[in-house]
Design a protein around this motif. Structure first.
Motif, mmCIF file in Angstrom:
data_model
loop_
_atom_site.group_PDB
_atom_site.id
_atom_site.type_symbol
_atom_site.label_atom_id
_atom_site.label_comp_id
_atom_site.label_asym_id
_atom_site.label_seq_id
_atom_site.Cartn_x
_atom_site.Cartn_y
_atom_site.Cartn_z
ATOM 1 N N ILE A 113 113.903 2.747 79.628
ATOM 2 C CA ILE A 113 114.829 3.857 79.843
ATOM 3 C C ILE A 113 116.173 3.398 80.399
ATOM 4 O O ILE A 113 116.235 2.636 81.360
ATOM 5 C CB ILE A 113 114.199 4.840 80.832
ATOM 6 C CG1 ILE A 113 112.845 5.249 80.296
ATOM 7 C CG2 ILE A 113 115.100 6.018 81.081
ATOM 8 C CD1 ILE A 113 112.022 5.987 81.295
ATOM 9 N N ARG A 114 117.228 3.855 79.783
ATOM 10 C CA ARG A 114 118.556 3.525 80.305
ATOM 11 C C ARG A 114 119.366 4.786 80.532
ATOM 12 O O ARG A 114 120.259 5.101 79.760
ATOM 13 C CB ARG A 114 119.277 2.572 79.353
ATOM 14 C CG ARG A 114 118.659 1.195 79.339
ATOM 15 C CD ARG A 114 119.353 0.279 78.398
ATOM 16 N NE ARG A 114 120.597 -0.240 78.931
ATOM 17 C CZ ARG A 114 121.317 -1.166 78.307
ATOM 18 N NH1 ARG A 114 120.936 -1.629 77.142
ATOM 19 N NH2 ARG A 114 122.435 -1.601 78.825
ATOM 20 N N LEU A 115 119.047 5.464 81.610
ATOM 21 C CA LEU A 115 119.852 6.612 82.011
ATOM 22 C C LEU A 115 121.043 6.106 82.816
ATOM 23 O O LEU A 115 121.117 4.924 83.136
ATOM 24 C CB LEU A 115 119.004 7.552 82.856
ATOM 25 C CG LEU A 115 117.933 8.305 82.082
ATOM 26 C CD1 LEU A 115 116.916 8.897 83.027
ATOM 27 C CD2 LEU A 115 118.565 9.408 81.241
ATOM 28 N N PHE A 116 121.948 7.012 83.166
ATOM 29 C CA PHE A 116 122.992 6.659 84.125
ATOM 30 C C PHE A 116 122.406 6.974 85.497
ATOM 31 O O PHE A 116 122.395 8.125 85.921
ATOM 32 C CB PHE A 116 124.262 7.459 83.851
ATOM 33 C CG PHE A 116 124.792 7.248 82.468
ATOM 34 C CD1 PHE A 116 125.229 5.999 82.066
ATOM 35 C CD2 PHE A 116 124.846 8.285 81.558
ATOM 36 C CE1 PHE A 116 125.709 5.792 80.783
ATOM 37 C CE2 PHE A 116 125.330 8.084 80.281
ATOM 38 C CZ PHE A 116 125.751 6.835 79.896
ATOM 39 N N PRO A 117 121.900 5.975 86.185
ATOM 40 C CA PRO A 117 120.995 6.241 87.306
ATOM 41 C C PRO A 117 121.614 7.043 88.444
ATOM 42 O O PRO A 117 120.935 7.828 89.067
ATOM 43 C CB PRO A 117 120.587 4.843 87.778
ATOM 44 C CG PRO A 117 121.559 3.912 87.164
ATOM 45 C CD PRO A 117 122.079 4.546 85.937
ATOM 46 N N ASN A 118 122.912 6.847 88.697
ATOM 47 C CA ASN A 118 123.491 7.518 89.851
ATOM 48 C C ASN A 118 124.244 8.790 89.493
ATOM 49 O O ASN A 118 125.027 9.294 90.287
ATOM 50 C CB ASN A 118 124.413 6.575 90.607
ATOM 51 C CG ASN A 118 123.653 5.381 91.109
ATOM 52 O OD1 ASN A 118 122.717 5.513 91.875
ATOM 53 N ND2 ASN A 118 124.024 4.208 90.622
ATOM 54 N N LEU A 119 124.045 9.258 88.306
ATOM 55 C CA LEU A 119 124.629 10.545 87.942
ATOM 56 C C LEU A 119 123.502 11.570 87.899
ATOM 57 O O LEU A 119 122.336 11.225 87.737
ATOM 58 C CB LEU A 119 125.325 10.449 86.578
ATOM 59 C CG LEU A 119 126.442 9.415 86.495
ATOM 60 C CD1 LEU A 119 127.128 9.483 85.141
ATOM 61 C CD2 LEU A 119 127.463 9.606 87.595
ATOM 62 N N LEU A 159 119.641 13.257 91.081
ATOM 63 C CA LEU A 159 120.101 12.018 90.454
ATOM 64 C C LEU A 159 119.053 11.517 89.468
ATOM 65 O O LEU A 159 117.843 11.597 89.732
ATOM 66 C CB LEU A 159 120.352 10.938 91.503
ATOM 67 C CG LEU A 159 121.500 11.177 92.476
ATOM 68 C CD1 LEU A 159 121.788 9.911 93.261
ATOM 69 C CD2 LEU A 159 122.749 11.620 91.736
ATOM 70 N N LYS A 165 117.997 8.689 88.690
ATOM 71 C CA LYS A 165 117.061 7.624 89.070
ATOM 72 C C LYS A 165 115.940 8.135 89.959
ATOM 73 O O LYS A 165 114.956 7.438 90.187
ATOM 74 C CB LYS A 165 117.813 6.516 89.782
ATOM 75 C CG LYS A 165 118.394 6.956 91.086
ATOM 76 C CD LYS A 165 118.999 5.798 91.806
ATOM 77 C CE LYS A 165 119.658 6.325 93.059
ATOM 78 N NZ LYS A 165 120.682 5.457 93.544
ATOM 79 N N ASN A 166 116.096 9.346 90.478
ATOM 80 C CA ASN A 166 115.063 9.854 91.373
ATOM 81 C C ASN A 166 113.948 10.598 90.646
ATOM 82 O O ASN A 166 113.034 11.108 91.277
ATOM 83 C CB ASN A 166 115.681 10.762 92.429
ATOM 84 C CG ASN A 166 116.611 9.994 93.344
ATOM 85 O OD1 ASN A 166 116.488 8.771 93.441
ATOM 86 N ND2 ASN A 166 117.530 10.668 93.973
#
Ligand SMILES: Nc1ncnc2c1ncn2[C@@H]1O[C@H](COP(=O)(O)OP(=O)(O)OP(=O)(O)O)[C@@H](O)[C@H]1O
Ligand SMILES: [Mg+2]
Lengths: 559, 353, 259
Positions: free
Chosen positions: C87-93, C148, C150-151
């Protein structure tokens, strides 16, 4: 290792680290040059206060890190640590008095030894140092043993005293400028010519404790009352808050004297620079170390267009300003294009290279006929606002304030837009951002251009404020300062930029002796910040946890 | 057909080609006109070259430190220039003490060896503790964070030494045996420059063989290839990273003394410019590639000493030597733009650049 | 109707031939599975389609137009979206921001719009937010838009990534092991979801998948890769009994998890 040894290990080891730290502070001359400024008049010079703080802090950490939970062991470790730390200083004094180490260490002067030993000659002075170290250790040990509430009270009360003493040059003129009997009286009550009075010290501590106890007792009720307000009223409270802030910012220079207003304009200029770089580094994640180049371009454009010294174009400030900004933006795009494909550290170094190239070119004899070489360009007229000459720093302040407001507004608007999201996506993961349809070229160039425009704006204001420009005003340190302040304030956070600029740029102006140690402290602060609190002093709300996490997304390739 | 082409070549590509082409043309034009004008004789050029080689071999030594650290940590050790500065700056006090006591005149070789020893020891210690205190806790942090730390460490060290040793420029003492000229093939060359070149080459040979042939060297190379795999093979990764810093620090300290002997002065800021230039050299050679860094250093030194006269004089630029550093920085930027993998190596995939 | 046609696609990494003269045709509104042992070149195939890698040889036609050599951002505009194996999300958005970034290609505002607060920009932003919220609801993540990325737990991160890909309103969706690391329940949900996207949204799906149960259940057609070569193609039942395929899997040693 025997058990007994391992018990005291922490105290000795951490004490030694503290010892090396105070030794460094002493040898680079900080204790001595801060010795002239008193925190508490006649009793506690700031240099000594710094050494004490380190000693206590280290002892506290030593005790805190001791894994065994028995309080007596922790206490003992604190005492040991304090003693070891002071031992280093005692050793320095002993060695320094009997051998000449001054050839090598310029700071190892008799004045330093005198400051450290409170002027007591012979073995007495050395015993004094050790005794004080021991006391610091005991004090830290007591802090450890105490309950939470009294511990916090004591620490914060001491911090209050330290800050009050530190900022005396900020507070005293404000007291004076009001010129009411009361403030004069207050000023005399708290401060002498140099440092707090003893009575003021005690009073400040007491007042702090009372306020914080009151706040503690009532904070829950206040917070819930605010939360229970209807939405409309809450909004009104907020609007009112903004209004108060605005009025405060507008009348601020009236209360500050010439000197403080000058400091304020310097801080303001750095806020402006920081806000611009915040877009590039904080939003778009592009570490630009050549940021000063655009500042220089803004300054030089205004200088060339308005100063009669080299060409006499005869522009006024307001005509030159937009040209400066536009040229700054153009330069941002032009320097941005070559570095488009670079990431992270390569980008940082390349931009640093660009900044240096521009400075060297400006400095060279080759371009002297146009840019004035090392002598720079002088005689830049002050801006004129509707027939009013902006001469004093108080006037320039409003110019900067307007600039900052504009930039804050633009930053906020852009952040919650398509472009702002594209920047942040790019910061998070460039490949994926591109795979979402984000045109990296345009997005990066917009970031560079916006940052460069803001930088050129501050450069233009800077030139007209100083009245002359020299290549030496545009060295790498400006870039580094700005990077430092946005990182220490909190990457990506607008209030962080203000806090960062106030702490990093304001304090050194208030503490003149500090100027010499500026980069020393910044460097240490950067490292410490990255190790302990990478999100900065005032992080953007959601970034609080961001930088602590590990970094899988950054290293993986498109899989 | 045109449509197809239009979609695939971007404006930025074109701009970049134009920038590159212009630079190339300017250099060519400058060289041709300089040579045609005959401003310099061949002995000038030889002087430039030997000076360039000497300076370049110093860059080469520093560059190995950059490149090795990049290999194992994938970060630019921005503070490496300060590692370079700390040694000779400390060595200065030893040199002065020797000089005052006439030791340098009576036992010059021994004296120089001691100076080298002290300088290398200090540089090594700085490099070792730098890694241990500042970089080790940040191994898994996002890439920007170690870089910022390194920048902070760089300024901290600079101003630490400024505070400790003073802000003045200190002149290294003259050492009798290093003064004067030698005639080599009928050419007068400065002794010190020849000695610097020989010493640097010897050190690089030792270093190269150490990395290539010894067990520790192999372990370091394994760590730069793949930390996890190396750890699985029983290599102590932390120790190898420390060793890398130690070796880099030793090379930098030695380079620092050579630099101080050649230019006769030390000060707290002396590491900054050579540091960036050595980084340029490391990139030139393909960062992570040790022989590449060595060649890159020599190449950069040569260019830097020849280019102002060769390229700029012919263009009618006044005082071209003022722009010496600008040329080095331009090289840096150009290499980063056009060949981030370096002229030698493909060690670094385009992704990491 | 053929949506995507790949001819003679070859991708090399130094000496390694990751894709070897691949010919694949993907029909519109189907679920087309790509399977193969680890390292067969499946992900590389996706990377070549989306412009992340440039194949050395071959032609890719999407809706009849060549897209080979286009940059990834242009390919998205043509209507291709993807998810990632890891998975490649934008972790801090936030979740909302992640999905709104997916909608990027349908927004027009540039620099001045948001600053001046133009009406068109405001309208567009409102629309983007609405679309994003709808999509979050569609993947059953309503009410979590401000957390967020990443959470989120693993399964929700996958769904969020899917929502982000859907936000660009693609015609072709490339899913790289969407059920990796999921428990049977979540896997079943994901299968339903994928079929739903084909049937209700009319999206064509190319699916890389290791779980045979998933592949056999929902695929319209299956292509098998091994060492970058296509070794078989056909209906799920045909593939199940194909000798070469069985050999490739057994021969590859790690028993290609056919849980
Ligand atoms: N950037 C790259 N550089 C070099 N080799 C690569 C690169 N990307 C992939 N490869 C190689 O190409 C081959 C195919 O890899 P790919 O990731 O496409 O396999 P896959 O079929 O997706 O496997 P998995 O089922 O494990 O995901 C592998 O041997 C891999 O090592
Ligand atoms: Mg894969």
């Amino acid at each position: 290792m025997t058990k007994a040894q391992s018990l005291w290990n922490h105290g000795v080891k951490i004490g030694a680290i503290g010892g090396v730290s105070v030794l460094i502070i002493a040898l680079v001359g900080m204790i001595e040059s801060f010795g002239k400024r008193d925190i508490i008049s006649g009793i506690l010079p700031m240099g000594i206060a710094m050494a004490l703080i380190i000693c206590i802090l280290v002892a506290y950490i030593a005790a805190n890190k001791t894994p065994i939970c028995e309080k007596s062991v922790k206490f003992a470790n604190a005492v040991i640590s304090g003693f070891v730390t002071s031992g280093f200083l005692a050793l320095l004094v002993a060695i320094g008095r009997s051998f000449n180490i001054r050839d090598m260490f310029v700071g190892a002067s008799p004045a330093l030894y005198k400051a450290l030993t409170a002027g007591i000659a012979g073995a007495g002075g050395i015993f004094l140092i050790l005794a004080v170290g021991l006391i610091c250790g005991i004090f830290a040990g007591i802090l450890i043993i105490l309950n939470d509430l009294p511990r916090k009270l004591i620490i914060n009360a001491l911090a209050t005293i330290f800050v009050l003493g530190l900022l005396q040059e900020l507070i005293i003129p404000i007291f004076k400028s009001w010129d009411f009997g009361v403030t004069n009286y207050l000023g005399k009550l708290f401060y002498t010519q140099n440092g707090l009075t003893i009575f003021g010290t005690v009073l400040a501590a007491v007042i702090y404790c009372i306020i914080s106890l009151l706040w503690k007792a009532n904070q829950d009720t206040i917070k819930t009352t605010y939360k229970d307000l209807p939405k409309g009223t809450r909004k009104k409270v907020k609007t009112f808050g903004f209004f108060v802030l605005a009025v405060f910012l507008i009348v601020l220079p009236q209360f500050l004297g010439l000197f403080l207003s000058e400091v304020l304009t310097i801080v303001g200029l750095y806020i402006l620079l920081g806000l611009g770089l915040n877009i590039v580094v904080g939003y778009a994640g592009l570490l630009d170390l050549g940021y000063v180049a655009f500042f220089a371009i803004g300054s030089y454009v205004v200088a060339i267009l308005t100063s009669p010294e080299i060409f006499s174009f005869g522009f006024n400030f307001w005509q030159a300003l937009p040209i400066a900004v536009i040229l700054g933006i153009t330069a941002g795009v032009m320097l941005g294009i070559p570095v488009l494909k670079m990431r992270g550290d390569y980008l940082a170094i390349a931009t640093l290279g660009f900044g240096e190239i521009i400075r060297i070119l400006v400095l060279s004899d080759f371009l002297k006929p146009w840019l004035g070489g090392a002598q720079g360009i002088g005689a830049i007229p002050n801006p004129n606002f509707m027939g009013f000459q902006m001469v004093k720093p108080q006037h320039i302040y409003y110019l900067i304030l307007a600039g900052c407001m504009l930039v804050v507004f633009i930053s906020i608007r852009l952040k919650n837009s398509r472009l702002g999201r594209a920047w942040m996506a790019m910061r998070e993961d460039e490949d994926v951002a591109q795979a979402m349809g984000i045109n990296l070229v345009a997005t990066k160039l917009f970031a560079f251009a916006t940052g460069a425009g803001f930088s050129a704006l501050s450069g233009a204001i800077f030139a007209s404020k100083i009245g002359s420009v020299y290549p030496h005003s545009f060295n790498l340190f400006i870039s580094i300062n700005v990077v430092c302040l946005i990182i220490i304030g909190g990457i990506g956070s607008l209030p962080g930029v203000v806090v960062g600029a106030a702490v990093l740029m304001g304090l050194p102006e208030l503490l003149r002796e500090f100027a010499e140690y500026r980069m020393f402290v910044y460097g240490a602060a950067l490292v410490a910040m990255m190790l302990l609190r990478p999100e900065g002093l005032w992080p953007e709300a959601r970034h609080k946890i961001e930088l602590h996490g590990d970094d899988e997304t950054q290293t993986q390739t498109a899989a | 057909m045109f449509q197809k082409w239009k979609d695939r070549v971007t404006v930025t590509d074109i701009v970049m080609w134009m920038i590159g082409g212009t630079m190339l043309l300017l250099c060519l034009w400058g060289s041709v006109s300089t040579i045609r004008a005959g401003l310099y004789t061949s002995s000038h050029w030889i002087d430039f070259c030997i000076f360039g080689l000497a300076q370049g071999s110093i860059y080469a030594l520093i560059a190995t430190g950059y490149t090795m650290v990049y290999g194992v940590l994938k970060m630019i050790n921005f503070a490496h220039g300060e590692v370079f500065m700390s040694g000779p700056f400390t060595g200065y006090f030893v040199a002065m003490a020797f000089w005052r006591s006439d030791f340098l005149d009576t036992h010059p070789v021994l004296g120089i060896i001691v100076i080298f020893g002290v300088a290398m020891f200090v540089s090594t210690m700085i490099a070792y503790f730098l890694e241990k205190i500042a970089y080790r806790p940040l191994r898994s942090a996002p890439r920007l964070i170690p870089l910022i730390t390194a920048i902070g460490a760089s300024f901290f060290l600079q101003y630490l030494f400024r505070g400790l040793y003073g802000s003045g420029i200190n002149a290294y003492p003259d050492i009798e045996i290093l003064e004067g000229f030698w005639m080599i093939f009928g050419i007068r060359v400065l002794k010190i420059q020849v000695i610097v070149i020989i010493a640097a080459v010897l050190l690089m040979l030792v270093l190269y063989n150490f990395i290539m042939l010894t067990k520790v060297g192999k372990a370091i190379r394994a760590v730069s290839e793949d930390k996890e795999a190396a750890a699985l093979m029983g290599i102590n990764v932390d120790a190898m990273i420390s060793t890398t810093f130690v070796i880099g620090g030793m090379a930098a300290g030695a380079a620092g003394v050579l630099y101080a002997l050649m230019f006769k002065q030390v000060h707290f800021f002396m590491g900054f410019i050579p540091g960036i230039k050595a980084f340029t050299a490391a990139v030139l050679g393909g960062i992570g590639n040790i022989p590449g860094a060595m060649l890159g250093g020599v190449f950069l030194g040569l260019i830097e000493s020849v280019a102002p006269a060769l390229f700029l004089d012919g263009l009618g630029i006044i005082a071209p030597y003022q722009l010496k550093d600008a040329i080095a920085f331009s090289m840096l930027v150009m290499v980063l733009i056009f060949r981030p993998t370096g002229i030698l190596g493909e060690r670094l995939s385009a992704k990491k650049a | 109707m053929i949506l995507l046609s790949i001819q003679e696609m070859t991708k090399r990494f130094g000496g390694l031939v990751a894709l070897d003269a691949l010919n694949i045709e993907v029909k519109g509104k189907t679920i087309h599975s790509i399977i193969g042992p680890n390292g067969a070149g499946k992900t590389t195939f996706f990377n070549c389609l989306t412009g992340f890698y440039r194949p050395e040889e071959g032609e890719v036609a999407f809706e009849g137009n060549s897209i080979v050599g286009l940059s990834p951002d242009r390919i998205v505009y043509k209507g291709i979206a993807r998810t990632y194996q890891n998975i490649r999300l934008f972790p801090n958005l936030t979740a909302l921001e992640n999905v709104m970034i997916g909608y990027h290609v349908h927004l027009k505002s540039g620099f001045l719009g948001p600053i001046l607060g133009l009406k068109s920009t405001i309208k567009e932003e409102a629309k983007a937010k609405e679309v994003a919220l709808d999509l979050l609801k569609y993947v059953k993540m309503e009410g979590k838009e401000d957390a967020l990325a990443k959470n989120f737990p693993y399964g929700e991160q996958r769904k969020l990534e899917m929502a982000r890909a859907l936000a660009s309103q693609p015609k072709l969706l490339l899913l790289d092991e969407p059920t990796a690391g999921m428990n049977p329940r979540e896997t079943q949900d994901m299968m339903d979801f994928i079929e739903h996207m084909r049937d209700e949204l009319g999206i064509t799906i190319v699916l890389i998948e290791h779980q045979m149960r998933v592949v056999m259940n929902i695929s319209d057609i299956v292509t098998v890769l091994d060492y970058g070569k296509m070794i078989a193609e056909g209906l799920p039942e045909e593939i199940k009994n194909n000798k070469t395929v069985i050999e490739a899997y057994l021969g590859s040693g790690d028993a290609a998890d056919s849980h």
